[in-house]
Design a protein around this motif. Sequence first.
Motif, short mmCIF file in Angstrom:
data_model
loop_
_atom_site.label_atom_id
_atom_site.label_comp_id
_atom_site.label_asym_id
_atom_site.label_seq_id
_atom_site.Cartn_x
_atom_site.Cartn_y
_atom_site.Cartn_z
N SER A 29 0.86 -1.02 0.09
CA SER A 29 -0.02 0.07 -0.10
C SER A 29 0.98 1.16 -0.01
O SER A 29 0.53 2.37 -0.60
CB SER A 29 -0.88 0.13 1.25
OG SER A 29 -2.03 -1.08 1.20
N ALA A 30 1.79 1.24 0.81
CA ALA A 30 2.88 2.46 0.65
C ALA A 30 3.57 2.72 -0.50
O ALA A 30 3.63 3.88 -0.97
CB ALA A 30 3.91 2.25 1.81
N ALA A 31 4.01 1.56 -1.25
CA ALA A 31 4.58 1.78 -2.63
C ALA A 31 3.40 2.21 -3.46
O ALA A 31 3.72 3.38 -4.40
CB ALA A 31 5.08 0.20 -2.97
N ALA A 32 2.21 1.72 -3.39
CA ALA A 32 1.27 2.25 -4.28
C ALA A 32 1.09 3.71 -4.22
O ALA A 32 0.70 4.40 -5.17
CB ALA A 32 0.03 1.52 -4.37
N ALA A 33 1.13 3.94 -2.90
CA ALA A 33 0.65 5.63 -2.46
C ALA A 33 1.86 6.48 -2.95
O ALA A 33 1.40 7.70 -2.93
CB ALA A 33 0.49 5.68 -1.04
N LEU A 34 2.94 5.98 -3.31
CA LEU A 34 3.89 7.04 -3.55
C LEU A 34 3.86 7.61 -5.05
O LEU A 34 4.38 8.71 -5.22
CB LEU A 34 5.41 6.39 -3.63
CG LEU A 34 5.69 6.06 -2.05
CD1 LEU A 34 7.15 5.14 -2.02
CD2 LEU A 34 6.24 7.41 -1.39
N GLY A 35 3.28 7.05 -5.71
CA GLY A 35 2.86 7.57 -7.32
C GLY A 35 3.94 7.57 -7.84
O GLY A 35 4.91 6.51 -7.78
N PRO A 36 4.47 8.50 -8.66
CA PRO A 36 5.61 8.47 -9.73
C PRO A 36 6.93 8.28 -8.82
O PRO A 36 7.89 8.06 -9.35
CB PRO A 36 5.43 9.77 -10.36
CG PRO A 36 4.20 10.10 -10.51
CD PRO A 36 3.48 9.49 -9.14
N ALA A 37 6.88 8.71 -7.62
CA ALA A 37 8.44 8.92 -6.81
C ALA A 37 8.68 7.56 -6.72
O ALA A 37 10.04 7.38 -6.59
CB ALA A 37 7.86 9.74 -5.46
N VAL A 72 11.99 4.88 4.52
CA VAL A 72 10.96 5.08 5.53
C VAL A 72 9.47 5.12 4.43
O VAL A 72 8.51 4.99 5.02
CB VAL A 72 11.23 6.39 6.19
CG1 VAL A 72 9.99 7.01 7.04
CG2 VAL A 72 12.32 5.96 7.29
N LEU A 73 9.74 5.97 3.28
CA LEU A 73 8.58 6.16 2.44
C LEU A 73 7.86 4.76 2.07
O LEU A 73 6.60 4.75 2.24
CB LEU A 73 8.90 6.73 1.19
CG LEU A 73 9.72 8.16 1.33
CD1 LEU A 73 10.13 8.61 -0.02
CD2 LEU A 73 8.72 9.06 2.12
N PHE A 74 8.57 3.64 2.13
CA PHE A 74 7.93 2.48 1.92
C PHE A 74 7.59 1.75 3.21
O PHE A 74 6.66 0.99 3.09
CB PHE A 74 8.77 1.59 0.89
CG PHE A 74 9.08 1.88 -0.35
CD1 PHE A 74 8.29 1.44 -1.19
CD2 PHE A 74 10.14 2.83 -0.65
CE1 PHE A 74 8.49 1.99 -2.67
CE2 PHE A 74 10.38 3.41 -1.89
CZ PHE A 74 9.57 2.80 -2.88
N THR A 75 8.31 1.78 4.17
CA THR A 75 7.85 0.90 5.45
C THR A 75 7.19 1.73 6.69
O THR A 75 6.67 1.30 7.29
CB THR A 75 9.43 0.63 6.17
OG1 THR A 75 10.06 1.68 6.34
CG2 THR A 75 10.33 -0.11 4.89
N GLY A 76 7.09 3.16 6.15
CA GLY A 76 6.37 3.98 7.34
C GLY A 76 7.24 4.10 8.50
O GLY A 76 6.73 4.01 9.76
N ASP A 77 8.74 3.83 8.44
CA ASP A 77 9.47 3.98 9.68
C ASP A 77 8.87 2.66 10.57
O ASP A 77 9.33 2.83 11.66
CB ASP A 77 9.37 5.20 10.44
CG ASP A 77 10.49 5.62 11.23
OD1 ASP A 77 11.76 4.73 10.76
OD2 ASP A 77 10.58 6.42 11.79
#
Length: 255
Positions: A154-162, A205-210
């Motif tokens: 979910s975190a990966a999907a939420a990042l969009g183009p980044a 952290v952007l993928f794991t939510g820290d």
Amino acid sequence: MNNSGGWKVGPLAEASGVTVRTLHHWDAIGVLSPSRRTASGSREYTDDDLVRLYQVLALRSLGLSLESIIVCLDVGIDLDRVVHDHLAGVEASLAALERVRQKLVRLGAELATEQGTTPETLLRALRAIGGVGPGGEEVLRRNLDADQQRRLGSAAAALGPAKHYLLEIEWPQLYRKADRLRREGVGPADDRVRQLARRMDESSVLFTGDDAGISAGVRGAWRADPAAMSGDPAAPADEWRALADYLDRARHDPA
């Protein structure tokens, strides 16, 4: 540009997209200095300085440190070669993004038929953007529980183009730089290595939510089977683990 044909630092910064602060720093450390003095004593950049500025920016885009750039420029380099290498790097990045686009087109068609989002679907999405090789899903399942898999996807999907930039461009470059320093015998406590490790951790952290558990699970999966995780059957497990240990020491060893 003034009547004499020289550039003052402010107009050059605005025209080139480089900050005044950066130009002052490069002047101080010998990367790029204005080589003309006017009758009033002001310092200005010449056309030759603009050529050097392009060379600096092109070499930085190829991953060279400022120290290496100074050496290259001071011994003399072929501008045609710099342009050629710069173009090759841009084309390689475009090719990588096109591969991602093709994967996502196929994945979009697949997701359109899914009845709800499952951990398996999200893992396929993560693989499609370059984060996990074809055999890496099973390795991740052995290191993450279902809820952790769901949150990671979910975190990966939420990042969009980044996420494409991080996984396809920035992270591979960070690992290549770290491995080059390791092979050169640079100690893990060196500031250059610590900076690379910090940037990797900041972006992870952007993928794991820290979440320390997810981070540990993903690292464990890469240590266990780097070939499966990367999608590269030739990925040398011993070399990968040596690099992972090197980066861990950079994070934790005293300076």
